[in-house]
Design an enzyme around this catalytic site. Structure first.
Site, PDB file in Angstrom:
ATOM      1  N   ASP A   9     -19.737   3.616  21.351  1.00 19.62           N
ATOM      2  CA  ASP A   9     -18.925   3.933  22.518  1.00 19.62           C
ATOM      3  C   ASP A   9     -19.895   4.188  23.672  1.00 19.62           C
ATOM      4  O   ASP A   9     -21.082   4.446  23.453  1.00 19.62           O
ATOM      5  CB  ASP A   9     -18.084   5.177  22.211  1.00 19.62           C
ATOM      6  CG  ASP A   9     -17.390   5.723  23.433  1.00 19.62           C
ATOM      7  OD1 ASP A   9     -16.674   4.963  24.108  1.00 19.62           O
ATOM      8  OD2 ASP A   9     -17.573   6.924  23.733  1.00 19.62           O
ATOM      9  N   MET A  10     -19.418   4.130  24.900  1.00 24.64           N
ATOM     10  CA  MET A  10     -20.316   4.299  26.045  1.00 24.64           C
ATOM     11  C   MET A  10     -20.237   5.699  26.666  1.00 24.64           C
ATOM     12  O   MET A  10     -21.133   6.505  26.504  1.00 24.64           O
ATOM     13  CB  MET A  10     -20.022   3.217  27.089  1.00 24.64           C
ATOM     14  CG  MET A  10     -20.443   1.817  26.632  1.00 24.64           C
ATOM     15  SD  MET A  10     -22.247   1.623  26.439  1.00 24.64           S
ATOM     16  CE  MET A  10     -22.730   1.438  28.166  1.00 24.64           C
ATOM     17  N   ASP A  11     -19.132   6.010  27.363  1.00 23.62           N
ATOM     18  CA  ASP A  11     -19.038   7.285  28.074  1.00 23.62           C
ATOM     19  C   ASP A  11     -18.995   8.452  27.099  1.00 23.62           C
ATOM     20  O   ASP A  11     -18.207   8.468  26.158  1.00 23.62           O
ATOM     21  CB  ASP A  11     -17.793   7.304  28.961  1.00 23.62           C
ATOM     22  CG  ASP A  11     -17.857   6.219  30.038  1.00 23.62           C
ATOM     23  OD1 ASP A  11     -18.853   6.185  30.760  1.00 23.62           O
ATOM     24  OD2 ASP A  11     -16.912   5.418  30.131  1.00 23.62           O
ATOM     25  N   SER A  44     -15.985  -0.042  23.752  1.00 30.11           N
ATOM     26  CA  SER A  44     -15.620   0.893  24.816  1.00 30.11           C
ATOM     27  C   SER A  44     -14.216   0.632  25.331  1.00 30.11           C
ATOM     28  O   SER A  44     -13.698  -0.481  25.221  1.00 30.11           O
ATOM     29  CB  SER A  44     -16.621   0.737  25.976  1.00 30.11           C
ATOM     30  OG  SER A  44     -16.209   1.459  27.114  1.00 30.11           O
ATOM     31  N   GLY A  45     -13.619   1.645  25.903  1.00 30.53           N
ATOM     32  CA  GLY A  45     -12.357   1.460  26.603  1.00 30.53           C
ATOM     33  C   GLY A  45     -12.534   0.794  27.947  1.00 30.53           C
ATOM     34  O   GLY A  45     -11.552   0.405  28.586  1.00 30.53           O
ATOM     35  N   LYS A 192     -10.433  -0.199  18.760  1.00 27.97           N
ATOM     36  CA  LYS A 192     -11.836  -0.576  18.568  1.00 27.97           C
ATOM     37  C   LYS A 192     -12.126  -1.017  17.133  1.00 27.97           C
ATOM     38  O   LYS A 192     -12.871  -1.965  16.904  1.00 27.97           O
ATOM     39  CB  LYS A 192     -12.750   0.592  18.950  1.00 27.97           C
ATOM     40  CG  LYS A 192     -12.708   0.960  20.426  1.00 27.97           C
ATOM     41  CD  LYS A 192     -13.662   2.107  20.715  1.00 27.97           C
ATOM     42  CE  LYS A 192     -13.572   2.562  22.150  1.00 27.97           C
ATOM     43  NZ  LYS A 192     -14.544   3.622  22.473  1.00 27.97           N
ATOM     44  N   ASP A 215     -16.962   9.829  20.639  1.00 29.21           N
ATOM     45  CA  ASP A 215     -16.795  11.231  21.043  1.00 29.21           C
ATOM     46  C   ASP A 215     -15.359  11.621  21.332  1.00 29.21           C
ATOM     47  O   ASP A 215     -15.079  12.791  21.587  1.00 29.21           O
ATOM     48  CB  ASP A 215     -17.645  11.520  22.293  1.00 29.21           C
ATOM     49  CG  ASP A 215     -17.067  10.885  23.547  1.00 29.21           C
ATOM     50  OD1 ASP A 215     -16.900  11.582  24.553  1.00 29.21           O
ATOM     51  OD2 ASP A 215     -16.764   9.675  23.525  1.00 29.21           O
ATOM     52  N   ASN A 218     -10.114   7.674  21.458  1.00 29.49           N
ATOM     53  CA  ASN A 218     -10.048   6.227  21.260  1.00 29.49           C
ATOM     54  C   ASN A 218     -11.140   5.715  20.316  1.00 29.49           C
ATOM     55  O   ASN A 218     -11.269   4.502  20.119  1.00 29.49           O
ATOM     56  CB  ASN A 218     -10.116   5.491  22.603  1.00 29.49           C
ATOM     57  CG  ASN A 218     -11.404   5.740  23.371  1.00 29.49           C
ATOM     58  OD1 ASN A 218     -12.142   6.675  23.070  1.00 29.49           O
ATOM     59  ND2 ASN A 218     -11.672   4.913  24.352  1.00 29.49           N
TER      60      ASN A 218
END
Length: 270
Positions: A9-11, A44-45, A192, A215, A218
């Site tokens: 995931d990114m953020d 990622s979203g 995902k 985190d 999602n």
């Protein structure tokens, strides 16, 4: 037992709170991953067009599970994209307009769309996350393939709005939290983990050979699905419960710390 896929995931996970990562350290790790036959996936979203901007050196080599699984690409080639039926799109938009504190971003394959009448703060935020963004007067008659909705709202309202969405449009879309004051509406089953499953089938990789990092809400499915699901130190309670491992904080290069352990075959990756 060897690891064959790492998905991040990114953020709040791969990126620090300042939306940065240690590029030199990661690119050195990436060369080692390639040498060891480990695939790297960004899950990622966020919008595909935004995600590739973080990886200009390797975007044409790696895979992306973008828009929470709505659009999957491998080395620049489409693997999958969902397509929200027009009747469902209209039903969701009509319902969202009944929620006074919710600002809407309709996420299409070609672009994202939000309303001219929203304030500049929302437009500035959306511009950071959606590198392709069109301002429109209404969501009627948009010509695109729609993947999901991104919703912006006050953090305190998230639980109530999530409940209202479940009751109002839960038959056609699932509401998942993505972080502070944000909810994504996704097509049921298009998450995902589904995107990763498609890539694993393409590459012949078993769940037990996968490491995922996340985190928030999602990320739950991919944290549960992977043999090694890592919730960040800063993760919410749901993500921690879904994962079977913990990674250090996103502001301490937690993902990169664990990738070093994968590459060096340190515990738990013997």
């Amino acid at each position: 037992m060897s690891i064959k896929l790492i998905a991040v995931d990114m953020d709040g996970t791969f990126l620090s709170d300042e939306k940065r990562y240690n590029r030199a350290r990661f690119l050195a790790q990436y060369q080692q991953m390639k040498a060891q036959g480990i695939r790297f996936v960004v899950a990622s979203g966020n919008q595909y067009w935004q995600l590739i901007s973080f990886f200009p050196e390797i975007a044409d080599e790696i895979a992306f599970v973008a828009e929470n699984g709505g659009w999957v690409r491998d080395a620049g080639e489409d693997v999958f994209n969902c397509d929200l039926p027009q009747t469902h799109f209209k039903k969701v938009v009509d319902f969202l307009h009944t929620l006074p504190d919710v600002e809407i971003i309709a996420c299409g394959k070609r672009s994202a769309y939000t309303l001219n009448r929203y304030d500049d703060e929302l437009k500035a935020m959306a511009g950071r996350y959606y590198h392709r963004l069109e301002l429109v007067d209404s969501f009627d008659n948009l010509d695109d393939t729609f993947l999901k909705f991104g919703l912006n709202l006050p953090d305190r309202l998230v639980p109530d709005v999530q409940k209202a969405l479940h009751e109002g449009v839960g038959d056609v879309m699932t509401a998942v939290t993505t972080g502070h004051g944000n909810i994504d509406l996704i097509i049921p089953g298009v998450h995902k983990a589904n995107g990763l499953r498609l890539l694993q089938q393409r590459w012949g990789i078993d769940d037990s050979e996968v490491v995922t990092f996340g985190d928030s809400g999602n990320d739950l499915e991919m944290l549960r699905q992977a043999g090694f699901g890592f919730a960040m130190q800063n993760a919410n309670e749901a993500a921690i419960a879904a994962a079977n491992h913990r990674a250090p904080h996103n502001n301490e290069e937690g993902v990169l710390q664990v990738i070093d352990r994968v590459l060096n075959r340190e515990a738990p990756f013997h």
